[in-house]
Design an enzyme around this catalytic site. Structure first.
Site, PDB file in Angstrom:
ATOM      1  N   ARG A   1      -6.216  -2.299 -31.829  1.00 21.54           N
ATOM      2  CA  ARG A   1      -5.633  -1.659 -30.647  1.00 21.54           C
ATOM      3  C   ARG A   1      -4.382  -0.845 -30.953  1.00 21.54           C
ATOM      4  O   ARG A   1      -4.227   0.277 -30.482  1.00 21.54           O
ATOM      5  CB  ARG A   1      -5.262  -2.710 -29.591  1.00 21.54           C
ATOM      6  CG  ARG A   1      -6.390  -3.144 -28.721  1.00 21.54           C
ATOM      7  CD  ARG A   1      -6.204  -4.593 -28.366  1.00 21.54           C
ATOM      8  NE  ARG A   1      -6.333  -5.381 -29.582  1.00 21.54           N
ATOM      9  CZ  ARG A   1      -7.488  -5.831 -30.042  1.00 21.54           C
ATOM     10  NH1 ARG A   1      -8.572  -5.622 -29.386  1.00 21.54           N
ATOM     11  NH2 ARG A   1      -7.545  -6.499 -31.187  1.00 21.54           N
ATOM     12  N   THR A   2      -3.469  -1.438 -31.710  1.00 19.24           N
ATOM     13  CA  THR A   2      -2.184  -0.750 -31.897  1.00 19.24           C
ATOM     14  C   THR A   2      -2.409   0.581 -32.615  1.00 19.24           C
ATOM     15  O   THR A   2      -1.930   1.630 -32.177  1.00 19.24           O
ATOM     16  CB  THR A   2      -1.204  -1.650 -32.674  1.00 19.24           C
ATOM     17  OG1 THR A   2      -1.081  -2.879 -31.965  1.00 19.24           O
ATOM     18  CG2 THR A   2       0.162  -0.994 -32.799  1.00 19.24           C
TER      19      THR A   2
ATOM     20  N   LYS B   1      -0.168   0.077 -56.307  1.00 19.41           N
ATOM     21  CA  LYS B   1       0.323   0.366 -57.675  1.00 19.41           C
ATOM     22  C   LYS B   1       1.760  -0.078 -57.847  1.00 19.41           C
ATOM     23  O   LYS B   1       2.384   0.201 -58.868  1.00 19.41           O
ATOM     24  CB  LYS B   1       0.240   1.872 -57.954  1.00 19.41           C
ATOM     25  CG  LYS B   1      -1.137   2.467 -57.839  1.00 19.41           C
ATOM     26  CD  LYS B   1      -1.047   3.964 -58.184  1.00 19.41           C
ATOM     27  CE  LYS B   1      -2.343   4.687 -57.868  1.00 19.41           C
ATOM     28  NZ  LYS B   1      -2.164   6.145 -57.963  1.00 19.41           N
TER      29      LYS B   1
ATOM     30  N   ARG C   1       3.266  -0.796 -39.431  1.00 15.70           N
ATOM     31  CA  ARG C   1       2.988  -2.233 -39.248  1.00 15.70           C
ATOM     32  C   ARG C   1       3.030  -2.870 -40.632  1.00 15.70           C
ATOM     33  O   ARG C   1       2.465  -2.336 -41.589  1.00 15.70           O
ATOM     34  CB  ARG C   1       1.613  -2.451 -38.621  1.00 15.70           C
ATOM     35  CG  ARG C   1       1.164  -3.895 -38.703  1.00 15.70           C
ATOM     36  CD  ARG C   1      -0.051  -4.178 -37.877  1.00 15.70           C
ATOM     37  NE  ARG C   1       0.262  -4.213 -36.460  1.00 15.70           N
ATOM     38  CZ  ARG C   1      -0.553  -4.708 -35.534  1.00 15.70           C
ATOM     39  NH1 ARG C   1      -1.723  -5.201 -35.871  1.00 15.70           N
ATOM     40  NH2 ARG C   1      -0.199  -4.717 -34.254  1.00 15.70           N
TER      41      ARG C   1
ATOM     42  N   HIS D   1       7.214  -6.857 -31.801  1.00  8.80           N
ATOM     43  CA  HIS D   1       6.131  -5.913 -31.511  1.00  8.80           C
ATOM     44  C   HIS D   1       6.528  -5.172 -30.228  1.00  8.80           C
ATOM     45  O   HIS D   1       5.927  -5.356 -29.166  1.00  8.80           O
ATOM     46  CB  HIS D   1       4.828  -6.690 -31.339  1.00  8.80           C
ATOM     47  CG  HIS D   1       3.578  -5.864 -31.438  1.00  8.80           C
ATOM     48  ND1 HIS D   1       3.584  -4.486 -31.424  1.00  8.80           N
ATOM     49  CD2 HIS D   1       2.275  -6.232 -31.559  1.00  8.80           C
ATOM     50  CE1 HIS D   1       2.342  -4.050 -31.523  1.00  8.80           C
ATOM     51  NE2 HIS D   1       1.531  -5.095 -31.614  1.00  8.80           N
TER      52      HIS D   1
END
Ligand code: NCD
Length: 317
Positions: A65-66, A94, A115, A143
């Site tokens: 969703r986000t 890496k 995120r 959030h």
């Protein structure tokens, strides 16, 4: 004709243009109220306000969703998106630092949403670049855009936010969506009921913060005792990925399930919310109930993120 912008809305828009959204802590109660009014102005807005602008999407943790709602919001305002939804395919695999990854993204876009599994990662990203950075979830911490869409959904459903009694159910130890919303509702002076297994209680420091604000809260392990008094029940997933001990997760994973029999005990207008994804904590038979608001939350996420992207880019309808 939509109503003219109020002085408070214009002033807030000027203040946040070019800034970051890292935590709900950065907003005063009045700013939260004004932000919700501004979000409402974006209902049905599809103007190309962000044409030629690029959103950098740096997702180091899973998301449906986000990420999709940020991308949808950007595209619906005429902008475009680039980035990754799996850090394994970025140079992080890496050994590149978060700082360097953000410095690189800065060359390719105008605004960043990030995120990350580490608490504080969004703040680090915001320090690494002068571009606006939006926190799409940092570990168990915050959030903030989820909180805005949660508040917006409550407001649309109940007509008000303030004065409602809101229950939180599930993983209050690790759930960042719960942490952010609890903090925001604490600022707005709501009564809170915290329902969790003992092992997943809201961390002491967050309880202390509620006490410092004079917030009225109670705690219980018993969902059915809590439900009758609630106006909103905010259900959360047990955050399996944050458990150090898999056996501990096994012990608590099925503690609660909200089903139609739970609604029988609730006020007829009690709204059931969930940031999603759900596992077993809400039975699918609830989905058709008019009291279920979780798919509406996901939909409102686009409006909220359109408003935020436009505000941060200083582009208003
Ligand atoms: C939440 C998250 O990622 O914190 N989901 C979301 O963003 N809608 C909740 C969760 O993962 O349980």
């Amino acid at each position: 004709m939509p109503a003219a912008w109020t002085d408070a809305q214009v002033e807030l828009a000027q203040r946040v243009a070019g800034s970051d959204v890292v935590s709900v802590r950065q907003w005063t109660p009045q700013e939260l109220r004004t932000l919700l009014e501004i979000v409402e102005r974006f209902e049905g807005i599809h103007d190309p306000l962000l044409q030629g602008k690029v959103l950098g999407v740096l997702f180091f943790e899973p998301s449906t969703r986000t990420r999709l709602s940020f991308e949808s919001a950007m595209m619906r305002l005429g902008g475009s998106c680039l980035g990754f939804a799996d850090a394994q395919i970025s140079s992080t695999s890496k050994g590149e630092s978060l700082w360097d990854t953000v410095r690189m993204a800065e060359c390719y876009c105008d605004i960043i949403v990030i995120r990350h599994p580490r608490e504080g990662a969004a703040r680090v990203a915001a320090e690494a670049t002068a571009l606006p950075v939006v926190n799409g979830g940092d570990g168990a911490n915050q959030h903030p855009t989820q909180t805005l869409l949660d508040l917006y959904t409550i407001h649309r459903r109940k007509g008000v936010v303030e004065g409602l009694k809101v229950g939180f159910l599930g993983d209050l130890k690790y759930g960042r969506a719960a942490h952010s919303l609890i903090e925001a509702l604490g600022k707005l002076g709501n009564d809170l009921v915290l329902v969790s297994p003992q092992a997943l209680r809201l961390p002491r420091r967050r309880l202390d913060e509620l006490d410092e604000r004079g917030v009225r809260w109670t705690e219980t392990t018993e969902m059915l005792d809590a439900v009758p008094a609630l106006d909103v029940l905010y259900v959360t997933r047990i955050q399996q990925e944050r458990f150090g001990d898999p056996l501990e997760y096994e012990r608590v994973k099925n503690t609660y399930q909200v089903d139609l029999s739970v609604l029988d005990r609730a006020k007829p207008g009690m709204v059931v919310m969930h940031p999603l994804p759900r596992v077993t904590e809400i039975h699918p038979s609830l989905d058709a109930s008019p009291q279920a608001a979780y798919f509406e939350q996901a939909r409102n996420g686009v409006t909220v993120r359109k408003a935020l992207l436009a505000l941060l880019m200083g582009a208003l309808p």
